[in-house]
Design a protein around this motif. Structure first.
Motif, short mmCIF file in Angstrom:
data_model
loop_
_atom_site.label_atom_id
_atom_site.label_comp_id
_atom_site.label_asym_id
_atom_site.label_seq_id
_atom_site.Cartn_x
_atom_site.Cartn_y
_atom_site.Cartn_z
N GLU A 44 0.86 -1.11 -0.11
CA GLU A 44 -0.15 -0.02 -0.06
C GLU A 44 0.84 1.11 -0.16
O GLU A 44 0.55 2.25 -0.80
N ARG A 70 -2.16 2.85 -8.50
CA ARG A 70 -3.37 2.61 -7.53
C ARG A 70 -3.68 1.21 -7.56
O ARG A 70 -4.22 0.83 -6.38
N ASP A 71 -3.35 0.54 -8.72
CA ASP A 71 -3.51 -1.12 -8.63
C ASP A 71 -2.78 -1.86 -7.31
O ASP A 71 -3.53 -2.41 -6.58
N ALA A 76 -4.22 -0.67 -3.98
CA ALA A 76 -5.59 -1.41 -3.63
C ALA A 76 -5.19 -2.92 -3.16
O ALA A 76 -5.60 -3.08 -2.29
N ASN A 132 -6.06 -4.61 0.19
CA ASN A 132 -6.88 -5.84 0.43
C ASN A 132 -5.99 -6.89 1.06
O ASN A 132 -6.69 -7.62 1.96
#
Length: 56
Positions: free
Chosen positions: A20, A29-30, A33, A37
């Motif tokens: 992160e 951003r991937d 994310a 998660n």
């Protein structure tokens, strides 16, 4: 909660936090994310193990 499970969950949480932060620093951003998660999954697994310990 077994010690091994606890370590695995904490490792997943820390790995997610690292992903992160790298995602934030690079603007990916991937990756950000994915890290969020992973971190959430590690936290959820730890909570589930604690609930199982209560009912033992």
């Amino acid at each position: 909660m077994s010690g091994i499970d606890k370590l695995k969950n904490k490792a997943q949480e820390l790995s997610g936090e690292g992903k992160e932060r790298v995602g934030e620093a690079t603007g990916d951003r991937d990756l950000q994310a994915e890290g969020a998660n992973d971190k959430a999954a590690g936290n959820l697994k730890q909570a589930g193990e604690k609930v199982k310990d209560v009912f033992k």
